[in-house]
Scaffold this active site. Sequence first.
Site, short mmCIF file in Angstrom:
data_model
loop_
_atom_site.label_atom_id
_atom_site.label_comp_id
_atom_site.label_asym_id
_atom_site.label_seq_id
_atom_site.Cartn_x
_atom_site.Cartn_y
_atom_site.Cartn_z
N THR A 45 -9.38 8.77 -6.15
CA THR A 45 -7.95 8.44 -6.09
C THR A 45 -7.10 9.48 -6.78
OG1 THR A 45 -7.90 7.18 -8.17
CG2 THR A 45 -8.51 5.97 -6.18
N THR A 66 -13.83 5.91 -2.49
CA THR A 66 -13.22 4.76 -3.16
C THR A 66 -12.83 3.72 -2.11
OG1 THR A 66 -10.98 5.70 -2.91
CG2 THR A 66 -12.18 6.25 -4.94
N ASP A 146 -3.39 -14.70 1.63
CA ASP A 146 -3.59 -13.43 2.34
C ASP A 146 -2.82 -13.52 3.66
OD1 ASP A 146 -4.68 -11.30 3.95
OD2 ASP A 146 -6.35 -11.17 2.55
N ARG A 208 -4.09 -2.53 -7.94
CA ARG A 208 -3.32 -1.31 -8.15
C ARG A 208 -2.18 -1.65 -9.10
NH1 ARG A 208 -7.09 1.07 -6.97
NH2 ARG A 208 -7.42 2.64 -5.36
N ASP A 232 -6.44 -3.90 -15.64
CA ASP A 232 -7.28 -2.72 -15.41
C ASP A 232 -6.46 -1.62 -14.73
OD1 ASP A 232 -9.86 -1.33 -15.34
OD2 ASP A 232 -9.74 -1.61 -13.17
N GLU A 237 -0.47 5.51 -14.22
CA GLU A 237 -1.69 5.99 -14.88
C GLU A 237 -1.69 7.52 -14.83
OE1 GLU A 237 -4.99 4.31 -12.72
OE2 GLU A 237 -4.39 2.26 -13.14
N HIS A 254 -8.74 1.34 -15.70
CA HIS A 254 -9.02 1.42 -14.26
C HIS A 254 -10.50 1.71 -14.00
CE1 HIS A 254 -7.27 2.62 -10.07
NE2 HIS A 254 -8.48 2.09 -9.94
N GLY A 257 -14.12 -1.01 -10.94
CA GLY A 257 -15.08 -0.67 -9.88
C GLY A 257 -16.13 0.34 -10.30
N TYR A 258 -16.27 0.57 -11.61
CA TYR A 258 -17.08 1.70 -12.07
C TYR A 258 -18.55 1.38 -12.37
CZ TYR A 258 -13.86 5.66 -12.35
OH TYR A 258 -13.05 6.73 -12.05
N1 LIG Z 1 -9.80 -1.44 -10.28
C1 LIG Z 1 -10.72 -0.90 -9.53
O1 LIG Z 1 -11.56 -0.15 -9.99
C2 LIG Z 1 -10.78 -1.24 -8.07
C3 LIG Z 1 -12.02 -1.26 -7.43
C4 LIG Z 1 -12.08 -1.63 -6.09
C5 LIG Z 1 -10.92 -1.93 -5.40
N2 LIG Z 1 -9.73 -1.85 -6.04
C6 LIG Z 1 -8.50 -2.19 -5.30
O2 LIG Z 1 -8.55 -3.58 -5.03
C7 LIG Z 1 -7.82 -3.86 -3.84
C8 LIG Z 1 -8.63 -4.76 -2.93
O3 LIG Z 1 -9.79 -4.08 -2.47
P1 LIG Z 1 -10.61 -4.68 -1.23
O4 LIG Z 1 -11.81 -3.87 -1.08
O5 LIG Z 1 -10.77 -6.14 -1.37
O6 LIG Z 1 -9.61 -4.36 -0.05
P2 LIG Z 1 -9.63 -5.04 1.38
O7 LIG Z 1 -8.85 -4.15 2.26
O8 LIG Z 1 -11.01 -5.41 1.77
O9 LIG Z 1 -8.82 -6.39 1.14
C9 LIG Z 1 -7.45 -6.43 0.86
C10 LIG Z 1 -6.93 -7.75 1.37
O10 LIG Z 1 -5.55 -7.87 0.97
C11 LIG Z 1 -4.86 -8.47 2.03
N3 LIG Z 1 -3.43 -8.22 1.91
C12 LIG Z 1 -2.72 -7.18 2.40
N4 LIG Z 1 -1.42 -7.34 2.08
C13 LIG Z 1 -1.32 -8.50 1.39
C14 LIG Z 1 -0.22 -9.19 0.79
N5 LIG Z 1 1.02 -8.74 0.86
N6 LIG Z 1 -0.49 -10.35 0.14
C15 LIG Z 1 -1.76 -10.83 0.07
N7 LIG Z 1 -2.82 -10.23 0.65
C16 LIG Z 1 -2.59 -9.06 1.28
C17 LIG Z 1 -5.49 -7.88 3.28
O11 LIG Z 1 -5.22 -8.66 4.42
C18 LIG Z 1 -6.96 -7.86 2.90
O12 LIG Z 1 -7.63 -9.03 3.29
C19 LIG Z 1 -7.43 -2.50 -3.27
O13 LIG Z 1 -6.13 -2.19 -3.72
C20 LIG Z 1 -8.39 -1.55 -3.93
O14 LIG Z 1 -7.86 -0.26 -4.00
C21 LIG Z 1 -9.63 -1.52 -7.35
O1 LIG Z 2 -10.15 2.15 -5.05
C1 LIG Z 2 -11.16 2.08 -5.73
O2 LIG Z 2 -12.31 2.11 -5.22
C2 LIG Z 2 -11.07 1.96 -7.20
O3 LIG Z 2 -9.76 1.84 -7.63
C3 LIG Z 2 -11.82 3.06 -7.88
O4 LIG Z 2 -12.32 2.57 -9.07
C4 LIG Z 2 -10.99 4.28 -8.11
O5 LIG Z 2 -11.75 5.23 -8.79
P1 LIG Z 2 -11.33 6.75 -8.93
O6 LIG Z 2 -11.25 7.31 -7.60
O7 LIG Z 2 -9.97 6.78 -9.54
O8 LIG Z 2 -12.38 7.31 -9.76
#
Ligand SMILES: NC(=O)c1ccc[n+]([C@@H]2O[C@H](COP(=O)([O-])OP(=O)(O)OC[C@H]3O[C@@H](n4cnc5c(N)ncnc54)[C@H](O)[C@@H]3O)[C@@H](O)[C@H]2O)c1
Ligand SMILES: O=C(O)[C@H](O)[C@H](O)COP(=O)(O)O
Length: 371
Positions: A45, A66, A146, A208, A232, A237, A254, A257-258
Amino acid sequence: MKIIIDDKIPYIQGALESVAECIYLPGKDTTREVVADADALITRTRTRCHRDILEGSHVKFIATATIGFDHIDRDFCEEAGIGWTNAPGCNAKSVEQYVGAALAHLRIHHGFQLAGKTLGVVGVGNVGKLIAKLGHALGMKVLLNDPPRARAEGSANFVSLDTIQKECDVISLHTPLNMDGDDKTYHLADDSFFSQLEKNPVILNSCRGEVIETQALKSAISAGKISHAVIDCWENEPAIDLELLDSVTIATPHIAGYSRDGKATGTAMSVRAISRHFGLGLDDWECSNVEPAKTQSINIPDAVEDTEVAVCDALLQTYPIIEDDARLRANTTEFEKQRGDYPVRREFSYYSVAGQREAVDILAQIGFRKS
Ligand SMILES: NC(=O)c1ccc[n+]([C@@H]2O[C@H](COP(=O)([O-])OP(=O)(O)OC[C@H]3O[C@@H](n4cnc5c(N)ncnc54)[C@H](O)[C@@H]3O)[C@@H](O)[C@H]2O)c1
Ligand SMILES: O=C(O)[C@H](O)[C@H](O)COP(=O)(O)O
C-alpha cells in the site's frame, strides 16, 4: 522484462529472477524515474500507483500483495491500459485474529462481557464474513451491513447503518475505502454517525483510516459516545493523530493483516498474477521460505470457571495484541519501522486446543485445531 518489487514484501526474493530483472526498492522510492522502463510493479500500500508516477512508463501490470487497492488509481490504469490485481482475502484470517484478540483484551482487562452483546459488521466481504463467524462463535448477536451485497443478494440478511448505530454494542469496520459514489466510505463515521450511537459501543477500525473522521472520533470519545476505540488504521499514516492515540484503548500501526501466513499468501498471489499476465510459467508458485512453525498446544483446564475468559485467554496466547499497542505508544515516530520489522505472528490454525469441551468447541469454530 523488468519488475520493480517493494523490498518489504517477504519471501519473494528469487521467485522471478529467472524470468525478469528484479529491482527491490522501498515503496516510497518507487518514483516516476524508477518505473519508467519497468514492465511490472509488485507493490504494497505504500506505493501510490497514480498518473504522476505511471504516465509514459512501460508498466503494463501492477500486482499489489495486499487486500486493499485504494493506492492504485484504477481510472488512470484503465485509461493507460495498465492491468492490475490485488490479493483478495490473503490476510483476512490475520484480521480475524486481530479483532478476536482486541475483543479478548477488552474482556479480560476491561471487563467487557462478549456473549449476548450485539456486534455490527460494516462491510461483509472476505474479512467481514470471518468477523461475523467470530462473533457468532463468541455468543454474540451479529448484524451485517453491506449495501452493495444487499442490493445484489437481497436485503434479508442485512441491516441499515442506522440499525447498526442504534443496536450495536460493538461496531467493526471492514469496508474498502471508497472516496465517492453511492457506497462512499470516506468519513463514513463522522459526527453524524457518532451522534446517532445509542449503546456507547466499542468501535474497531482495521480497514482504512479515512473511513473514520479523526476529529469526530476524538469528540465522540471525549463525549462518552463510545466506550472503547480499537484503531489499527489511521488517517494520514504514518503521521497519526497523537491526541487520538492517547484516547483509544488499543492502538496499533496498521498491522492487523500482518500474520506471516497472510504475508506469504499475498506474496504468492502476486507472483502468480504476474506470471499469468506475462505467461512466465510460475502460475503455481509457492513461498518456500516461510519460517517453519510447530503447532503450539493450548490446554484449557476442565475445571475452568468462566468459558468466555478461557476462550479469550487462548485468543491472547496466539496474539498478545497489547504488545503491539505498547510498542507504538512507546515510539510513535516509528510507525512504518514497526510495520517493517513486525514480529512473526501465526494464525489460529497453528494452535491446537485441548481440555474444557465448550471452550475447545468455540475455538475450533474459528480455526484452532482440536487435539
Ligand atoms: N488493517 C489491515 O492490515 C487490513 C488487512 C486486510 C484488509 N484490510 C482492509 O479491510 C477492508 C476489507 O477487506 P476485505 O478483504 O474484506 O474486502 P472485500 O472487498 O472482500 O469486502 C469489502 C466489503 O465491503 C462492502 N462495502 C463496500 N462499500 C460499503 C459501504 N459503503 N458500506 C458497507 N459495506 C460496503 C463490499 O460490498 C464488500 O462486501 C479493506 O479496506 C482492506 O483494505 C486491512
Ligand atoms: O490491504 C491490506 O492487505 C492491508 O491493509 C495490509 O496490511 C497493508 O499492508 P502494507 O501493504 O501497507 O504492508
